[in-house]
Design a protein around this motif. Structure first.
Motif, PDB file in Angstrom:
ATOM      1  N   GLN A  84      28.971  78.719  52.926  1.00 19.16           N
ATOM      2  CA  GLN A  84      27.564  79.080  52.532  1.00 19.16           C
ATOM      3  C   GLN A  84      27.368  79.629  51.132  1.00 19.16           C
ATOM      4  O   GLN A  84      26.623  79.168  50.136  1.00 19.16           O
ATOM      5  CB  GLN A  84      26.935  79.963  53.671  1.00 19.16           C
ATOM      6  N   GLU A  85      27.734  80.826  51.030  1.00 20.41           N
ATOM      7  CA  GLU A  85      27.402  81.485  49.774  1.00 20.41           C
ATOM      8  C   GLU A  85      28.450  81.307  48.668  1.00 20.41           C
ATOM      9  O   GLU A  85      27.675  81.632  47.518  1.00 20.41           O
ATOM     10  CB  GLU A  85      27.525  83.234  50.060  1.00 20.41           C
ATOM     11  N   CYS A  86      29.082  80.476  48.818  1.00 20.18           N
ATOM     12  CA  CYS A  86      29.949  79.974  47.442  1.00 20.18           C
ATOM     13  C   CYS A  86      29.608  78.443  47.164  1.00 20.18           C
ATOM     14  O   CYS A  86      30.470  77.759  46.606  1.00 20.18           O
ATOM     15  CB  CYS A  86      31.367  80.467  47.584  1.00 20.18           C
ATOM     16  N   ASN A 124      29.169  84.762  41.453  1.00 23.53           N
ATOM     17  CA  ASN A 124      29.423  85.813  42.625  1.00 23.53           C
ATOM     18  C   ASN A 124      30.893  86.197  42.717  1.00 23.53           C
ATOM     19  O   ASN A 124      31.722  85.183  42.877  1.00 23.53           O
ATOM     20  CB  ASN A 124      29.278  85.173  44.007  1.00 23.53           C
TER      21      ASN A 124
END
Length: 136
Positions: free
Chosen positions: A60-62, A106
């Motif tokens: 998801q976040e990467c 991130n």
């Protein structure tokens, strides 16, 4: 005459920036992802069991760093392929380049080299899963 020339140049710049800076629509994204998955399918039977590929498994976040890693590793594969077999790799990279965000950062995302190295069949499978997850 000079005003016409200046106006023409300004119009050309505006049109070019609109064409190159416009974000992809959902339909365009879906079509490019589908085409990339199809091209990746063409690579499935490549006999490459001697190279290891950094294979991300972040989801998801990467997404941006994961995609960047897959594309970087595809470049390694492309260099190893004969010229007549490089077209699917070129197509995948071209179709997915607009999904990248050069400003994404991130610190919790792994660098490509921090991922586990796997043989091509496993790399291929993970990249296919990743692109399919981007379709949702």
């Amino acid at each position: 005459m000079c005003k016409v020339l200046i106006f023409g140049c300004v119009a050309a710049v505006v049109l070019m920036s609109a064409a190159y800076g416009a974000p992809l629509t959902k339909t365009q994204k879906a079509a490019r992802l589908e085409a990339s998955i199809d091209d990746l399918g063409l690579l499935k039977n490549i006999d490459n069991n001697f190279l290891d590929f950094y294979t991300p498994n972040d989801r998801q976040e990467c997404n941006y760093t994961t995609l960047a890693c897959f594309l970087k590793e595809l470049e390694v594969l492309k260099q190893d392929l004969e010229e007549d077999k490089q077209r699917p790799v070129i197509n995948i990279k071209k179709n997915l380049e607009d999904f990248m965000d050069p400003n994404f950062s991130n610190p919790t995302c792994k660098k490509c080299e921090a991922n586990e190295k796997k043989k091509f069949p496993e790399f291929h499978q993970e990249m296919t899963r990743f692109l399919q997850s981007m379709q949702k």
